[in-house]
Scaffold this motif. Structure first.
Motif, short mmCIF file in Angstrom:
data_model
loop_
_atom_site.label_atom_id
_atom_site.label_comp_id
_atom_site.label_asym_id
_atom_site.label_seq_id
_atom_site.Cartn_x
_atom_site.Cartn_y
_atom_site.Cartn_z
N GLU A 43 1.03 -1.21 0.17
CA GLU A 43 0.10 -0.15 0.10
C GLU A 43 0.99 1.27 0.15
O GLU A 43 0.33 2.27 -0.35
CB GLU A 43 -1.04 0.02 1.07
CG GLU A 43 -0.43 0.27 2.46
CD GLU A 43 0.38 -1.07 3.19
OE1 GLU A 43 0.27 -2.21 2.29
OE2 GLU A 43 0.56 -1.05 4.17
N ASN A 44 2.04 1.28 0.35
CA ASN A 44 3.06 2.09 0.45
C ASN A 44 3.85 2.36 -0.73
O ASN A 44 4.19 3.51 -1.24
CB ASN A 44 3.97 2.24 1.62
CG ASN A 44 3.22 2.53 2.84
OD1 ASN A 44 2.02 2.69 2.77
ND2 ASN A 44 3.89 2.10 4.14
N ASP A 45 4.05 1.28 -1.58
CA ASP A 45 5.03 1.41 -2.73
C ASP A 45 4.15 1.36 -4.00
O ASP A 45 4.73 1.80 -5.09
CB ASP A 45 5.97 0.24 -2.68
CG ASP A 45 6.82 0.14 -1.39
OD1 ASP A 45 6.70 1.17 -0.72
OD2 ASP A 45 7.47 -0.99 -1.08
N GLY A 46 2.89 0.96 -3.99
CA GLY A 46 2.32 1.04 -5.19
C GLY A 46 2.78 -0.21 -6.08
O GLY A 46 2.35 -0.17 -7.16
N CYS A 47 3.28 -1.04 -5.45
CA CYS A 47 3.69 -2.45 -6.42
C CYS A 47 3.68 -3.56 -5.47
O CYS A 47 3.76 -3.26 -4.30
CB CYS A 47 5.14 -2.36 -7.16
SG CYS A 47 6.50 -1.96 -6.13
#
Lengths: 914, 274
Positions: free
Chosen positions: B250-254
């Motif tokens: 959710e923090n990295d987008g991947c």
């Protein structure tokens, strides 16, 4: 450019530029929005012509301080401004641009000082004068920046000669050639923008911006030069930077007291390395956007804060990348010669791939930004937002880091491109080619001023070199190519391929140089073989074989075998043999002139041929040109016969010596004694009713009246009418037979007058009543009206007021006394008038009065008790009076919190006072 | 008009400035002073950037210095294999090294054995329901009873999924947070490839999350490895393998995952769990 052979410059097509300009016009100046204080003029741009010189000069004088505009007295500057304008607008009018407004029929006062120029042929509104609001005047120069030389005028330029007075006679391009560096250099690749000014009263309205944009766009479209250079003062550097000009530092120009800065436009801007690129973009994001989030920000605000960061970074990346992509030439758009040259020098595939990688990166960055903006919408916390932003920027940075190699490559290409000679593929060109070391560069050096390296070893020249010269008042370019060796095309290296590219693509006269002395290290046979092998490239071109070094070996001295071989290649007939020696400069000019002559003839012939279509009809560009030269025919070609009256036709014609010829006035004058003695009789041919009147004298003033006031063709008729009227009046025709008004009418009139007066009085009274004069409106019912007023009013109306007043009295009188009074005042006379109701009410009122005792007097027996009661009554009233109560029932509270007791600071005093 | 290599030509003809070399030498000599000056003078963003750059440079410098120093150090073991016999009282010295090597070998072996049944991330942070779900408050009844939830973490939703009618839909998995692919690292091969996710096998937080397909750190997913062309011992092509998510998606987008050997454990656990 190739039109110069046949077409004069003033026939160049002029585009309607206002259309193109519209999106550029500043919002304040668009016709839809009106500026409240001043009317915004409609403007358009067009190239200046020689006719505009006066307007330009006026503008220049208003805009620039005296030492910069260069007055006539300042001799140190070699020229006068007027001459400069005449020169520039006559030599290169297509490089200038003026912003005009159409003067309104009644111009405001500020317009009175503006420079108006007479209407020119292509101005759109013939009735109105156009006003030059701003102008941009430039010439071409060879240096990359504006120099003192470029601002000067050539020595042979003489504005007083007749040619410059008449624009029709002017065709500078075909006039005397100059080798001086002063003034306009047609071969230059830099546009020197010498004068850009806006009238003071029209400044800061966006006109300068408009004009400069139009100028840049126009010059870019025309592709006349590679860059635009100008000099400016320090305060205006920022202005020019907005248009993409690059600040190049302090200028060396001394004109107008120095302190100028160079600015230049259209060089490919430097390409940063990937690391620099990253620093530029990220620091911009950091600098331009807010950086702080404070406690208590809503999550939506935090989200938008980070979304903005991501988006802004992406926009910056996109902007920078597309700027790089745009600045490089697109291979499919440029001339095939340049395309092939780029291909040989930088490898077109490599070039294309590098640009492709950039555009892919741009696309990827956009995708990343889109994804992360979407994710940011779902972010739940500040930390998550921040991490997502970090991830987004990190991914963009990674993409950029992968561009390291393409960016480096493009920067190298940029630097190399800037150093390439500017070759115009369409102009008159001599192309010098041959084996290495046969004297190609020496020839170029001897015919032009090009500074090329000449060395006694092969491949001194490693790339194309250009020089320019004038012949027959026309500018030629000569191109020196690197030497070629005789081997297949695939084996040729980059240096040789440049020569091949030039030979293949340039429309030129080819000078194939040969060295019969074989000092170059290659046999004559080899040189002839090379000629044969590259011959396919010479198709449709003029080819000359030039024998160099004839001071050592002439073709006549050759042995028979080689002589025959040489004759073999000359056999087809389209190849000419020329001889020269660069060392002794024998035949150099002859070779040059021969080649140039053939080239000119060939080009003109081709132009005519391409102009005419198969059937001999002229089409294409030549046709366009001819179509533009239009001869207008009135009445759509309808022929009108000349009408000559019969009398004129039949009039007898006298010969000069005819004796019957009527005498002319001049002859009469001669007969009568000539001028001064004879006085011509002007009244001789007057046509009047009576011929005797001809010489009657008419006074100007007669009986103190101006005679001319009384001259009227209809005077007789008018006089007759007047006299008739007088006669009728005397006869009493106009006397009326009506009698005077009778009494009844007078009475009515008096009454009417009375009524009018009365009405007026009433109206006035009502007006008086209505006029409030800041008083409250008091309703009519609340007003007191005196009984006497009522009475007098009724009396004035002629009505009896006694009964009305009696009734009013009875109402206002105290109750207890009613019976007595009414009894006392009732007359027996009123029996008729007393109605039934009155009779009924009277006894009832009496009985009621009788039941209700007068409480004021109840229980009061003595006078002493009366006074005591009154005292007690007063005492009980005392409190109510003090509190300003109306009575016992009054519980009114005027205000619960009086403002003066509850607002403001309390001082030293009591708590209840402030 | 200057053209082509005019700078070189100029230098060939006229030479360089007479003090060119001297200036160059002096500039180099003052480099340290300038850096010091800059480090003290810069403020704000420029200072940050400068320090970052300088920091990286210093690390490189130190590494290089260390490398140089190590080259000069004489090791004690170098002259161990002497042909000459060693007296008894000196024999013990090399023994310690041997013993150390032995013990470390045993440790390695144990670790390897354990690794066979371990996962790359044995421990994960617990996620509260409040963090995982957002209460949906649209509509009168939904708001009143607050029974609808939106999942705030990335999810995997199978291609055959159809939504239930809105009235009965308790959990919403937003379209914007659905993922189909994961960047999977194969530690033995040392490659990272983007592979399609087949299913979510186990979410350590809560079996319900497994059902919902929530992707958090530590979640076991099954990925399609057919592109890698892996073959089993029996010679069959492997097309699905398990991998564990190693990042906070959710923090990295991947989604980053790591394949490993965790068949046995999870097979047992899964059977127990379901």
């Amino acid at each position: 450019m190739s039109d110069e052979d046949t077409l004069p410059p003033d026939l160049m097509p002029a585009k309607p530029f206002t259309k193109i300009l519209e999106p550029y016009l500043p919002p304040g100046n668009s016709p839809k929005q009106s500026v409240p204080t001043e009317q915004v003029p409609k403007v358009y741009v067009r190239p200046l012509a020689l006719a505009d010189v006066e307007a330009c000069l006026k503008l220049e004088n208003e805009v620039f301080p005296p030492q910069e505009r260069c007055s006539r007295e300042k001799v140190e500057f070699r020229f006068r401004k007027q001459d400069a304008f005449i020169y520039r607008l006559s030599v290169c009018p297509e490089l200038s641009l003026g912003l005009f407004s159409v003067a309104s029929p009644n111009p405001p006062m500020s317009m009175a000082t503006t420079a108006t120029s007479p209407r020119t042929a292509d101005s759109p509104t013939p009735e109105l004068n156009e006003i030059l609001i701003a102008h941009a005047v430039s010439t071409k120069c060879v240096d990359a920046v504006v120099t003192d030389d470029a601002m000067g005028l050539p020595a042979e330029f003489d504005p007083s000669s007749e040619r410059y007075q008449d624009p029709e006679l002017l065709d500078w391009s075909s006039s005397k050639p100059s080798l001086s560096l002063l003034g306009h250099q047609e071969a230059g690749q830099t546009l020197g923008l010498h004068s850009l000014g806006v009238l003071p009263e029209h400044q800061s309205k966006g006109f300068g911006k408009t004009l400069l944009k139009a100028y840049i766009q126009r010059m870019r479209n025309a592709d006349v030069a590679r860059r635009i250079a100008l000099i400016t003062h320090e305060r205006l550097i920022a202005f020019y930077k907005k248009f993409g000009f690059i600040h190049k530092g302090k200028s060396e120009v001394k004109f107008g007291g120095g302190d100028w800065h160079d600015m230049s436009w259209k060089d490919i801007p430097p390409v940063p390395t990937s690391q620099e690129f990253l620093d530029i973009v990220l620091s911009r994001t950091q600098r331009r956007l807010p950086t702080q989030i404070r406690a208590g920000f809503k999550i939506s605000r935090i989200r938008s804060f980070y979304t903005r960061k991501v988006k802004y970074t992406q926009e910056t990346f996109t902007e920078k990348l597309s700027a790089i992509l745009e600045s490089f030439p697109r291979l499919q758009d440029i001339h095939p010669f340049h395309k092939d040259l780029l291909n040989t020098l930088y490898d077109a595939d490599h070039f294309r791939i590098a640009l492709g990688q950039l555009s892919t990166a741009k696309h990827l960055i956009e995708t990343v930004s889109r994804d992360y903006v979407r994710l940011l919408k779902y972010a739940q916390s500040l930390f998550q937002c921040k991490q997502l932003k970090r991830a987004a920027l990190g991914r963009m940075a990674t993409i950029t880091k992968r561009l390291k190699d393409p960016l480096l490559y493009l920067e190298q290409v940029r630097q190399h491109l800037g150093r390439l000679p500017s070759i115009d593929p369409n102009t008159r060109t001599l192309l010098i080619c041959g084996y290495p070391n046969v004297g190609k560069s020496s020839f170029l050096k001897s015919v032009t001023r090009a500074d090329v390296d000449v060395q006694p070893y092969a491949f001194t020249t490693k790339s194309l070199f250009v020089g320019h010269f004038d012949y027959k008042y026309l500018r030629f370019q000569a191109i020196d190519t690197p030497g070629i060796l005789d081997h297949p095309l695939e084996e040729m290296n980059t240096i040789e391929m440049q020569s091949i590219t030039a030979i293949a693509h340039l429309r030129s006269a080819i000078l194939y140089f040969m060295d019969l002395s074989e000092q170059c290290g290659y046999s004559v046979g080899a040189q002839i073989r090379l000629f044969q092998s590259i011959k396919p490239l010479f198709s449709n071109k003029l080819v000359f074989i030039v024998i160099n070094k004839i001071d050592i070996m002439r073709p006549e001295d050759l042995d028979i075998e080689t002589k025959e071989m040489l004759q073999e290649i000359l056999k087809p007939g389209d190849v000419e043999l020329l001889q020269l020696s660069c060392v002794t400069s024998e035949g150099v000019m002859a070779v040059r002139n021969a080649a140039c002559d053939r080239l000119i003839a060939e080009r003109v012939a081709q132009k005519l041929k391409s102009g005419a279509s198969g059937g001999g009809a002229i089409g294409g560009r030549l046709g366009d040109l001819l179509n533009r030269i239009h001869v207008a025919q009135p009445m759509e070609g309808l022929q009108r016969e000349v009408y000559i009256p019969d009398a004129v036709m039949d009039r007898k014609k006298y010969g000069k010596e005819d004796l019957e010829r009527p005498k002319r006035e001049r002859e009469i004058e001669e007969e009568e004694g000539g001028a001064g003695v004879y006085n011509i009789d002007l009244k001789k041919n007057y046509i009047l009713d009576d011929d005797d009147w001809r010489h009657d004298k008419i006074p100007e003033v007669f009986d103190g009246k101006n005679v001319y006031d009384f001259i009227d063709p209809d005077i007789e008729a008018k006089l007759a009418a007047l006299e008739e009227e007088e006669r009728l009046q005397a006869d009493g025709f106009y006397l009326s037979d009506e009698t005077s008004e009778d009494e009844e009418d007078a009475n009515t009139r008096a009454k009417a007058e009375f009524i009018r007066e009365k009405r007026q009085l009433i109206q006035n009274a009502a007006k008086m009543k209505k006029s409030l004069k800041n008083r409250a409106i008091i309703p009519r019912t609340a007003k007191t009206k005196k009984l006497s007023d009522l009475k007098s009013h009724l009396n004035s109306l002629g009505l009896d007021a006694t009964s009305t007043s009696a009734r009013a009295r009875s109402q206002s009188r105290g109750r207890g006394m009613i019976s007595k009074h009414s009894n006392g005042e009732n007359d027996a006379m009123d029996v008729d008038s007393s109605t039934n109701s009155q009779l009924e009410t009277l006894p009832r009122a009496e009985s009621r009065a009788r039941n209700q005792s007068n409480r004021r007097e109840d229980g009061i027996t003595t006078a002493g008790s009366r006074s005591k009661a009154e005292k007690l009554a007063k005492l009980s009233q005392k409190k109510m009076n003090r509190l300003a109560r109306q009575g016992e029932a009054d519980r009114h509270i005027t205000s619960s919190m009086p403002k003066h007791l509850f607002s403001g600071k309390r001082g030293m005093g009591k708590t209840q006072r402030r | 008009m200057p053209q082509n290599e005019y700078i070189e030509r100029w230098q060939k003809q006229s030479g360089k400035r007479y003090d060119y070399e001297e200036r160059k030498r002096k500039r180099l000599a003052r480099e340290g002073h300038k850096q010091s000056q800059d480090a003290q003078k810069f403020t704000g963003l420029r200072a940050k950037l400068y320090q970052k750059k300088r920091h990286a440079e210093k690390i490189q410098m130190k590494k290089r210095i260390r490398a140089h120093e190590q080259r000069n150090v004489k090791s004690s073991q170098s002259n161990e294999s002497l042909s000459t016999p060693i007296p008894q009282y000196l024999l013990d010295r090399s023994q310690t090294a041997q013993a150390k090597a032995l013990s470390s070998a045993i440790k390695n072996k144990r670790a390897e054995k354990a690794a066979k049944f371990s996962v790359p991330l044995p421990k994960v942070r617990g996620i509260a329901e409040e963090e995982m779900f957002k209460t949906v408050k649209t509509g009168k009844k939904t708001a009143k009873k607050s029974w609808k939830r939106m999942i705030t973490k990335p999810t995997f939703v199978g291609s055959d999924f159809t939504r239930r009618p809105v009235k009965y839909e308790r959990f919403i998995r937003p379209m914007g947070l659905r993922y189909k692919k994961a960047n999977v690292t194969h530690p033995e091969l040392g490659v990272t490839v983007q592979l399609p996710i087949i299913s979510v096998k186990k979410n350590p937080q809560n079996p319900m999350y497994t059902q919902l397909g929530v992707l958090t750190k530590g979640t076991i997913i099954e990925v399609n490895v057919s592109e890698l062309g892996l073959v089993t011992a029996g010679g069959k092509i492997v097309w699905g393998r398990w991998a564990q998510i190693t990042n906070n998606c959710e923090n990295d987008g991947c989604i980053n995952a790591c394949v490993g050997q965790f068949h046995s454990i999870f097979q047992v656990e899964l059977t127990l769990g379901m």
